[in-house]
Write a protein that holds these residues in place. Structure first.
Motif, mmCIF file in Angstrom:
data_model
loop_
_atom_site.group_PDB
_atom_site.id
_atom_site.type_symbol
_atom_site.label_atom_id
_atom_site.label_comp_id
_atom_site.label_asym_id
_atom_site.label_seq_id
_atom_site.Cartn_x
_atom_site.Cartn_y
_atom_site.Cartn_z
ATOM 1 N N ASP A 289 1.955 14.260 3.513
ATOM 2 C CA ASP A 289 3.339 13.844 3.301
ATOM 3 C C ASP A 289 3.878 14.312 1.958
ATOM 4 N N VAL A 290 3.007 14.367 0.945
ATOM 5 C CA VAL A 290 3.432 14.723 -0.406
ATOM 6 C C VAL A 290 2.551 15.861 -0.905
ATOM 7 N N ASN A 315 8.337 16.502 -1.142
ATOM 8 C CA ASN A 315 8.272 15.599 0.013
ATOM 9 C C ASN A 315 8.177 16.446 1.277
ATOM 10 N N THR A 320 12.562 9.639 3.687
ATOM 11 C CA THR A 320 12.780 9.502 2.249
ATOM 12 C C THR A 320 11.687 8.634 1.638
ATOM 13 N N MET A 321 11.202 9.027 0.473
ATOM 14 C CA MET A 321 10.141 8.284 -0.217
ATOM 15 C C MET A 321 10.667 7.722 -1.535
ATOM 16 N N ASP A 322 10.115 6.594 -1.935
ATOM 17 C CA ASP A 322 10.365 6.008 -3.250
ATOM 18 C C ASP A 322 9.027 6.002 -3.969
ATOM 19 N N LEU A 323 8.833 6.923 -4.926
ATOM 20 C CA LEU A 323 7.525 7.179 -5.493
ATOM 21 C C LEU A 323 7.348 6.545 -6.866
ATOM 22 N N LYS A 345 13.903 8.010 -5.617
ATOM 23 C CA LYS A 345 13.842 8.416 -4.216
ATOM 24 C C LYS A 345 13.769 9.936 -4.103
ATOM 25 N N THR A 374 2.383 6.620 -5.397
ATOM 26 C CA THR A 374 2.466 5.514 -4.441
ATOM 27 C C THR A 374 3.872 5.465 -3.855
ATOM 28 N N ASP A 375 3.942 5.460 -2.525
ATOM 29 C CA ASP A 375 5.219 5.305 -1.818
ATOM 30 C C ASP A 375 5.456 3.819 -1.614
ATOM 31 N N THR A 376 6.448 3.286 -2.300
ATOM 32 C CA THR A 376 6.683 1.839 -2.249
ATOM 33 C C THR A 376 7.203 1.386 -0.894
#
Length: 401
Positions: A289-290, A315, A320-323, A345, A374-376
């Motif tokens: 994913d990342v 990404n 959408t990710m919040d890292l 994001k 870490t993806d919250t």
């Protein structure tokens, strides 16, 4: 009759020593033989050409040429003669006739000649079907066919291997190396005229089969481009994704089309053959994913002195990710900065660059490790160790820039 190139005439030399009973008789006969080379009579290979005595071998990619002659053996004039030549393969039937128009009449001892050509594109059994229809003087319509069967053989064995390589730090693309192994599986030498890779729309290609010597590009295979029977030659190509595709990490993944090989060779007295492989495919490396890649890092650093690296986070997922970035020290590498900071994001196929600072407490070749993302949203952590290596030297040693 198949039309092929002639071959050099070969003669079996018969000679003896002067003290033998024939004396110089055999040598004189060879000198008088017009098929021998003047001054080199004992060589088997002569200067004269001879027409093919048999059908010979036909290989995939060569052009099959044939001479068709319809002769009127009778003492009557025949009318409305139609000659048709079809080539039957395992998958299709091809019409090779130069003209489909009928000849008005054919007198006794006269003939209708035609030459057909076809680039062979299938392996296996081929049948040349020659059909003739005509009308006799009495108005009777006649028809007959003849079949000529031949085999098409495989001339080359082509094997490919793909190697994925991280590109230079200053580049945003990843390189793909293609190794093509080409083996001559015929019984005669080949002159390799061209072996090139036609890339797909996603890639640019660079051939790595030559070296620069004194300002000239010299092939790595030497001045003689002949490939002997059962010999194998390896060709290397480097492919780079085009900028519009490389910047979108989500596009180049899974199975991708690389391109196709175009191979041109010549045999015997210049008979030309050409093969194109089907589209070559490879499985693009999965980054999850990342994806974390290095944009800049020094080769050599001083002991216990901070140094800087630049990382790029992409990404590769469809969400959408919040890292959150965490930095974990190792026994030799220590991170300088705030761990657990929010990166914000990151939208799909988007990237961001981070400038990070480290120092090393141990000399030698040290591995940069200990980054955690870490993806919250999903509470999922991605660990990155052995990202790169740096050479750590004592501060008393001068580090060249």
């Amino acid at each position: 009759m198949r039309l092929t190139k002639p071959t050099l005439f070969t003669n079996i030399p018969v000679t003896c020593e002067e003290k033998d009973l024939p004396g110089d008789l055999f040598n004189q006969l060879m000198r008088d033989d017009p098929s021998t080379v003047n001054g080199a009579e004992i060589l088997m290979l002569g200067e004269m050409l001879t027409l093919p005595q048999n059908f010979g071998n036909i290989f995939l990619g060569e052009t099959f040429s044939s001479y068709i002659s319809v002769h009127n053996d009778s003492n009557q004039v025949v009318k409305d003669i139609l000659v048709k030549a079809d080539l039957q393969t395992s998958s299709q039937r091809l019409n090779l006739s130069a003209s489909n128009a009928a000849v008005a009449e054919l007198k006794p001892d006269c003939c209708i000649d035609d030459v057909i050509h076809h680039e062979v594109k299938e392996i296996g059994t081929h049948i040349l079907v020659c059909a003739v229809s005509y009308t006799t003087q009495g108005g009777e319509k006649m028809y007959f066919r003849k079949f000529f069967k031949f085999q098409v053989l495989k001339p080359l064995d082509v094997k490919t291997k793909f190697y994925n390589a991280e590109s230079d730090l200053n580049s945003v693309t990843d390189e793909v190396f293609l190794e093509a192994q080409i083996q001559n599986i015929t019984t005669s030498p080949m002159f390799m005229e061209k072996v090139s890779l036609e890339p797909s729309i996603m890639y640019n290609v660079a051939e790595l089969n030559s070296v620069n010597q004194a300002g000239e590009c010299v092939t790595t295979f030497g001045s003689r481009a002949y490939l002997q029977p059962m010999d194998t030659r390896q060709y290397l190509y480097c492919l780079k994704p085009k900028k519009e595709f490389a910047e979108k990490a989500g596009i180049i993944k899974g199975v991708t089309v690389i391109g196709k090989l175009d191979i041109v060779w010549k045999t015997n007295l210049g008979e030309r053959g050409r093969l194109q492989t089907s589209q070559l495919q490879r499985m693009a490396p999965g980054y999850g994913d990342v994806r974390l890649s290095l944009e800049a890092i020094p080769d050599t650093v001083n002991l216990e002195e901070p140094f800087h690296i630049t990382c790029k986070i992409t990404n590769c997922s469809e969400r959408t990710m919040d890292l959150v970035l965490e930095m974990c020290n190792t026994s030799s590498i220590h991170w300088c900065g705030i761990s657990g900071r929010q990166l914000g994001k990151l939208h799909p196929s988007s990237s961001l660059c981070l400038a990070l600072t480290l120092l090393s407490s141990v000399q030698g070749l040290q591995s940069v490790s200990g980054l955690r993302l870490t993806d919250t949203f999903l509470k999922r952590t991605y660990e990155y160790d052995d990202i790169a290596q740096v050479c750590v030297v004592s501060s008393a040693v001068k580090v060249e820039s």
